[in-house]
Motif scaffolding. Sequence first.
Motif, PDB file in Angstrom:
ATOM      1  N   LYS A 268       0.934  -0.882   0.001  1.00 57.51           N
ATOM      2  CA  LYS A 268      -0.046   0.050  -0.028  1.00 57.51           C
ATOM      3  C   LYS A 268       0.787   1.121  -0.025  1.00 57.51           C
ATOM      4  O   LYS A 268       0.416   2.319  -0.612  1.00 57.51           O
ATOM      5  CB  LYS A 268      -1.085   0.211   1.310  1.00 57.51           C
ATOM      6  N   ASP A 269       2.118   1.094   0.471  1.00 64.07           N
ATOM      7  CA  ASP A 269       2.888   2.516   0.463  1.00 64.07           C
ATOM      8  C   ASP A 269       3.295   2.817  -0.878  1.00 64.07           C
ATOM      9  O   ASP A 269       3.837   3.940  -1.036  1.00 64.07           O
ATOM     10  CB  ASP A 269       4.364   1.879   1.357  1.00 64.07           C
ATOM     11  N   GLU A 270       3.304   1.800  -2.090  1.00 57.78           N
ATOM     12  CA  GLU A 270       3.336   2.360  -3.158  1.00 57.78           C
ATOM     13  C   GLU A 270       2.528   3.450  -3.777  1.00 57.78           C
ATOM     14  O   GLU A 270       2.770   4.164  -4.844  1.00 57.78           O
ATOM     15  CB  GLU A 270       3.412   1.316  -4.150  1.00 57.78           C
ATOM     16  N   TYR A 271       1.343   3.660  -3.326  1.00 55.80           N
ATOM     17  CA  TYR A 271       0.232   4.550  -3.841  1.00 55.80           C
ATOM     18  C   TYR A 271      -0.440   5.141  -2.700  1.00 55.80           C
ATOM     19  O   TYR A 271      -0.998   6.248  -2.899  1.00 55.80           O
ATOM     20  CB  TYR A 271      -0.683   3.466  -4.635  1.00 55.80           C
ATOM     21  N   ASP A 272      -0.286   4.795  -1.228  1.00 49.43           N
ATOM     22  CA  ASP A 272      -1.361   5.464  -0.258  1.00 49.43           C
ATOM     23  C   ASP A 272      -0.827   7.097  -0.123  1.00 49.43           C
ATOM     24  O   ASP A 272      -1.698   7.564  -0.194  1.00 49.43           O
ATOM     25  CB  ASP A 272      -1.106   4.647   1.027  1.00 49.43           C
ATOM     26  N   GLY A 273       0.301   7.202   0.034  1.00 54.52           N
ATOM     27  CA  GLY A 273       0.696   8.407   0.038  1.00 54.52           C
ATOM     28  C   GLY A 273       0.298   9.479  -1.087  1.00 54.52           C
ATOM     29  O   GLY A 273      -0.087  10.841  -0.965  1.00 54.52           O
ATOM     30  N   LEU A 274       0.547   8.987  -2.193  1.00 52.98           N
ATOM     31  CA  LEU A 274      -0.098   9.660  -3.661  1.00 52.98           C
ATOM     32  C   LEU A 274      -1.252  10.022  -3.492  1.00 52.98           C
ATOM     33  O   LEU A 274      -1.729  11.063  -3.618  1.00 52.98           O
ATOM     34  CB  LEU A 274       0.331   8.970  -4.778  1.00 52.98           C
TER      35      LEU A 274
END
Length: 447
Positions: A268-274
């Motif tokens: 989820k770190d790949e897109y959650d921040g975005l």
Amino acid sequence: MRWLLALATAASLAAAPAQAAKEVFAHVILGNTNALTVTDWEADMKLAKASSIDAFVLNVAQGDQNNDVSLSNAFTAAKNAQFKLFFSFDYAASPNGAFDKAGVKALMDKFGGDEAYFKVKEQGNKPLVSTFEGPKNADDWTELKASTNCFFIPDWSSLGPAKAAAAAGGVVDGLFSFDAWPVGPTNKTTTTDKEYQAALSGKAFMMPVSPWFFTNLPTTLSKNWMWHSDGLWDTRWDQVMEVQPDFVEILTWNDYGESHYIKPITKKDEYDGLLKTFGAPLDYVTNNPHQGWLKFLPFYIAQYKAGGKVPAVAKEEAVLYYRTAPATACPNGGTTGNNPAFGQTAVPPEQMAEDSIFFAALLTSDADVKVTVTVGATQIPATFNKPPAAGAGTPGVYRGAVPMGTNTGAVSLTVTRGGTTVAEAKGGPELSTTCQNNVQNWNGVAV
């Protein structure tokens, strides 16, 4: 003498190098890889190789503080996995914008000679370089090509094919088109692809293929639109066989913000921040797997590389793709069909997205085949209404769709031949009439 001249001319033409050996690449947003370790990168590369993808195109933004670590991890993993990478310099990335010549040269000096950097064999092993936009900096590339010895295929789609081909005195060695989606509700055609080929007059053309498009990132980026994507993935691969470009670039491996990723969702770190940074009103990625679109890639890519000749079907498989709620189940979230900022006529998204469950199967033949789509406890008889180009009874990808109707529950597809199951697809999220945060999710699911 005439026959000698004709023979010499034929020999000369036969000896002329091809622009490329028809490689297929997948576009990777480097800024979405900050959470990836070398091991994570290797897993992605092994999956890409198994899917017959030849290289990752690394979209690099100037001045991103994570570039050094991400690039180091990527190139280390590529050497370990015996995979290839090359750069697409992003001239429109927020907040730092266009690359300067020094920034491009520094990255090419550091990585262009790396054993893992993709080089075009047919062009004397020149390192391949692309861009996302940047035509205002076209003049930079006369010097950059001389200093890096690169084979230059930018995306200058904002200029259109003819102007892009002529920019900076025709500095390009070819062009990549980012025009992978239709201006709906009509379907995508090959018109733009063929315009590029005509404008390039024999220079290399890199054709885009994408499965979907939906973005809802209203803060700062002001992005909230969708393009008609029903059936797009298989349609575009059919069009690749027709156009036979020098290269194909898949949009994308991991652009979660625009919903056209094809890699499995693992972190989820790949897109959650975005999603949080740019104000997405819902998480439209987590429960929307897309890896079903990988299933037929080895077949499609083998067919493309064989000039359109249909390869043997090694394994019969099926894919199911759908949105998880009917178009009117929830408020549309302010999403438009088409993007008015591009001069396109806005269309209500409810008129752009078909409330259907789409399916496809890679088969040796459709003879004596029965197709069933199941939603919850309801079995829906289905048929393949689009056979391969060679027609019914031949090997290839067969397609069809059934209406969602009022059905809810788990969705699955079963393909039987003579009463025996030969392919099935299941495991995606349920079809429902409820929506996260009371906002419609226009992203798709592919399992």
